[in-house]
Design a protein around this motif. Structure first.
Motif, PDB file in Angstrom:
ATOM      1  N   HIS A   1       0.851  -1.177   0.000  1.00 31.75           N
ATOM      2  CA  HIS A   1       0.000   0.000   0.000  1.00 31.75           C
ATOM      3  C   HIS A   1       0.890   1.230   0.000  1.00 31.75           C
ATOM      4  N   PRO A   2       0.553   2.260  -0.832  1.00 36.54           N
ATOM      5  CA  PRO A   2       1.460   3.393  -0.989  1.00 36.54           C
ATOM      6  C   PRO A   2       1.726   4.174   0.277  1.00 36.54           C
ATOM      7  N   TYR A   3       0.793   4.180   1.227  1.00 43.21           N
ATOM      8  CA  TYR A   3       1.068   4.853   2.496  1.00 43.21           C
ATOM      9  C   TYR A   3       0.128   4.317   3.556  1.00 43.21           C
ATOM     10  N   SER A   4       0.578   4.350   4.788  1.00 37.34           N
ATOM     11  CA  SER A   4      -0.231   3.823   5.887  1.00 37.34           C
ATOM     12  C   SER A   4      -1.308   4.822   6.260  1.00 37.34           C
ATOM     13  N   SER A   5      -2.224   4.385   7.136  1.00 36.37           N
ATOM     14  CA  SER A   5      -3.393   5.198   7.469  1.00 36.37           C
ATOM     15  C   SER A   5      -3.024   6.489   8.178  1.00 36.37           C
ATOM     16  N   ASP A   6      -1.868   6.548   8.836  1.00 31.50           N
ATOM     17  CA  ASP A   6      -1.493   7.751   9.565  1.00 31.50           C
ATOM     18  C   ASP A   6      -0.430   8.559   8.830  1.00 31.50           C
ATOM     19  N   GLN A   7      -0.327   8.336   7.505  1.00 34.10           N
ATOM     20  CA  GLN A   7       0.711   8.995   6.739  1.00 34.10           C
ATOM     21  C   GLN A   7       0.104   9.510   5.444  1.00 34.10           C
ATOM     22  N   SER A   8       0.303  10.755   5.121  1.00 29.33           N
ATOM     23  CA  SER A   8      -0.251  11.333   3.908  1.00 29.33           C
ATOM     24  C   SER A   8       0.603  10.944   2.722  1.00 29.33           C
ATOM     25  N   PRO A   9       0.040  11.008   1.484  1.00 26.78           N
ATOM     26  CA  PRO A   9       0.836  10.690   0.306  1.00 26.78           C
ATOM     27  C   PRO A   9       2.057  11.587   0.181  1.00 26.78           C
ATOM     28  N   GLU A  10       1.916  12.863   0.579  1.00 19.71           N
ATOM     29  CA  GLU A  10       3.045  13.781   0.467  1.00 19.71           C
ATOM     30  C   GLU A  10       4.190  13.364   1.380  1.00 19.71           C
ATOM     31  N   GLN A  11       3.847  12.860   2.585  1.00 18.46           N
ATOM     32  CA  GLN A  11       4.877  12.444   3.529  1.00 18.46           C
ATOM     33  C   GLN A  11       5.588  11.182   3.068  1.00 18.46           C
ATOM     34  N   SER A  12       4.846  10.285   2.372  1.00 15.56           N
ATOM     35  CA  SER A  12       5.409   8.984   2.031  1.00 15.56           C
ATOM     36  C   SER A  12       6.131   8.993   0.688  1.00 15.56           C
ATOM     37  N   THR A  13       5.989  10.042  -0.107  1.00 14.90           N
ATOM     38  CA  THR A  13       6.597  10.092  -1.419  1.00 14.90           C
ATOM     39  C   THR A  13       7.773  11.066  -1.409  1.00 14.90           C
ATOM     40  N   PRO A  14       9.000  10.570  -1.275  1.00 12.29           N
ATOM     41  CA  PRO A  14      10.151  11.465  -1.219  1.00 12.29           C
ATOM     42  C   PRO A  14      10.407  12.097  -2.578  1.00 12.29           C
ATOM     43  N   ARG A  15      11.081  13.215  -2.560  1.00 10.08           N
ATOM     44  CA  ARG A  15      11.463  13.884  -3.796  1.00 10.08           C
ATOM     45  C   ARG A  15      12.434  12.995  -4.565  1.00 10.08           C
ATOM     46  N   LEU A  16      12.190  12.879  -5.876  1.00 15.77           N
ATOM     47  CA  LEU A  16      13.044  12.028  -6.696  1.00 15.77           C
ATOM     48  C   LEU A  16      14.427  12.651  -6.849  1.00 15.77           C
ATOM     49  N   GLN A  17      15.463  11.840  -6.640  1.00 16.37           N
ATOM     50  CA  GLN A  17      16.835  12.305  -6.798  1.00 16.37           C
ATOM     51  C   GLN A  17      17.426  11.927  -8.149  1.00 16.37           C
ATOM     52  N   TYR A  18      17.077  10.735  -8.622  1.00 15.09           N
ATOM     53  CA  TYR A  18      17.724  10.212  -9.820  1.00 15.09           C
ATOM     54  C   TYR A  18      16.789  10.077 -11.019  1.00 15.09           C
ATOM     55  N   LEU A  19      15.481   9.958 -10.795  1.00 19.38           N
ATOM     56  CA  LEU A  19      14.528   9.773 -11.887  1.00 19.38           C
ATOM     57  C   LEU A  19      13.784  11.075 -12.150  1.00 19.38           C
ATOM     58  N   LEU A  20      13.548  11.368 -13.418  1.00 19.59           N
ATOM     59  CA  LEU A  20      12.739  12.519 -13.792  1.00 19.59           C
ATOM     60  C   LEU A  20      11.265  12.147 -13.714  1.00 19.59           C
ATOM     61  N   GLU A  21      10.459  13.037 -13.170  1.00 22.32           N
ATOM     62  CA  GLU A  21       9.019  12.817 -13.167  1.00 22.32           C
ATOM     63  C   GLU A  21       8.517  12.850 -14.608  1.00 22.32           C
ATOM     64  N   PRO A  22       7.688  11.877 -15.018  1.00 25.19           N
ATOM     65  CA  PRO A  22       7.143  11.916 -16.380  1.00 25.19           C
ATOM     66  C   PRO A  22       6.191  13.104 -16.536  1.00 25.19           C
ATOM     67  N   LEU A  23       6.139  13.664 -17.724  1.00 28.08           N
ATOM     68  CA  LEU A  23       5.257  14.805 -17.972  1.00 28.08           C
ATOM     69  C   LEU A  23       3.798  14.415 -17.853  1.00 28.08           C
ATOM     70  N   HIS A  24       3.473  13.166 -18.236  1.00 26.25           N
ATOM     71  CA  HIS A  24       2.095  12.692 -18.198  1.00 26.25           C
ATOM     72  C   HIS A  24       2.058  11.340 -17.493  1.00 26.25           C
ATOM     73  N   ALA A  25       1.117  11.195 -16.569  1.00 22.02           N
ATOM     74  CA  ALA A  25       1.010   9.944 -15.810  1.00 22.02           C
ATOM     75  C   ALA A  25       0.276   8.858 -16.583  1.00 22.02           C
ATOM     76  N   VAL A  26      -0.452   9.243 -17.636  1.00 19.77           N
ATOM     77  CA  VAL A  26      -1.208   8.280 -18.441  1.00 19.77           C
ATOM     78  C   VAL A  26      -0.701   8.338 -19.873  1.00 19.77           C
ATOM     79  N   VAL A  27      -0.401   7.182 -20.439  1.00 23.19           N
ATOM     80  CA  VAL A  27       0.024   7.064 -21.832  1.00 23.19           C
ATOM     81  C   VAL A  27      -1.098   6.361 -22.593  1.00 23.19           C
ATOM     82  N   HIS A  28      -1.581   7.000 -23.658  1.00 25.38           N
ATOM     83  CA  HIS A  28      -2.699   6.455 -24.432  1.00 25.38           C
ATOM     84  C   HIS A  28      -2.187   5.728 -25.668  1.00 25.38           C
TER      85      HIS A  28
END
Length: 339
Positions: free
Chosen positions: A18-45
């Motif tokens: 599970h991406p995060y526990s019940s007492d943890q927000s998504p922002e807290q559980s998702t660290p800033r990426l150091q080595y990977l670039l965020e994709p421009l689009h989360a969905v590819v059609h």
């Protein structure tokens, strides 16, 4: 506990945490990426038969790193490894391996290319950089343009257990729809009173126009749910999903079912499957007022432009005459030939 649980001795399938526990927000559980670039689009059609690339680009190359691509299987919630690379060599795994490869247009490029996209390729993919304690990943959704249709047997409704429903869709050039595909179809107007299986083993039915036989007039429109059911014992219809296909349909004159099959074969074709007719209606706007035989013994006809003398319904769709006597010479035929 470990973030993933290995199944037996096989390191290529693992549970998705599970991406995060019940007492943890998504922002807290998702660290800033150091080595990977965020994709421009989360969905590819994409669509069936195409070649598609899922982007994954590194901003830096840490020492001793590996990149692993995997896919979350909708029916089991397991994650299956597709390919692993260390930048110098790569190894592929599983059924996707003959069609999947890394693009590698430059040394920071770990994007995944899938050739001849199939119906089962839709879903969530993960590109994970493995670097000891600094592991990180990006997730992308591969979405196929397609159409969902309800399907039942010639003996009436509610005859399929889950496994039979899955096979029935595959026999009609389709696959069991996912919940997300059925939900999208409902938002686009799918209105069906019979409950059917979807890929994750849950059962639903989409209602646009509330009415007495469909739960009553007081309930709001929506995707009604029976939840998870027993895959062996419980019986319902099926919701199938198909996508674009390369080919064309033909419609010889009125024949019996056996004569129709022979007529298609004489033209180098075969009786069309239900999924093929839905695909031709959805993506080629096939529009015919006359019912025609299909491979499963049903008689249907596609309406792209509704009109009074073609079924009388105001919405476009594929109409059905059910499963008539196969000796009748009342109906035409829909043949399909691949290109």
């Amino acid at each position: 506990k470990s973030a993933l649980a290995i199944l037996g001795r096989n390191p290529l399938c693992f549970f998705v945490p599970h991406p995060y526990s019940s007492d943890q927000s998504p922002e807290q559980s998702t660290p800033r990426l150091q080595y990977l670039l965020e994709p421009l689009h989360a969905v590819v059609h994409t669509w069936r038969g195409a070649t598609v690339t899922l982007p994954c680009v590194l901003r830096a190359l840490p020492n001793g790193y590996r990149v692993r691509w995997s896919k979350v299987e909708a029916a089991s919630y397991l994650e299956s490894v597709i390919v692993v690379t260390n930048g110098l060599a790569q190894k592929s795994y599983g059924p996707l391996s003959p069609r999947a490869s890394l693009r590698q247009s430059h040394r920071y490029d770990a994007s995944l290319t899938i050739a001849n996209v199939a119906l089962e390729d839709e879903g969530r993919y993960r590109c994970q950089l493995l670097n000891g304690l600094e592991d990180e990943s990006v997730s992308l959704m591969l979405h196929l343009e397609g159409v969902v249709f309800p399907y039942q047997t010639s003996t009436g409704r509610y005859q399929f257990n889950y496994h039979e429903a899955k096979r029935a869709c595959e026999q009609q050039d389709s696959r069991l729809a996912t919940y997300q595909q059925l939900y999208k179809a409902w938002t686009e107007g799918l209105d069906w009173c019979n409950a059917g299986w979807v890929l994750d083993g849950t059962v639903h039915y989409p209602v646009i126009n509330a009415r007495e036989p469909c739960g009553g007039r007081t309930l709001l429109p929506g995707l009604r749910s029976y939840g998870a059911r027993d895959k062996q014992r419980d019986r319902f219809d099926a919701f199938c999903f198909t996508s674009v296909l390369k080919g064309r349909t033909r419609d010889p004159p009125a024949l019996s079912f056996e004569e129709a099959a022979r007529a298609c074969r004489s033209r180098g074709a075969a009786l069309a499957k239900v999924g093929q007719l839905y695909s031709a209606w959805k993506f080629s706007r096939l529009d015919r007022c006359d019912g025609g035989w299909l491979a499963d013994g049903s008689v249907r006809y596609p309406i792209a432009s509704p009109r009074p003398r073609c079924g009388g319904l105001p919405q476009p769709g594929v109409r059905s005459f059910g499963f008539p006597n196969k000796d009748l010479r009342t109906y035409g035929t829909y043949c399909f030939v691949g290109t």
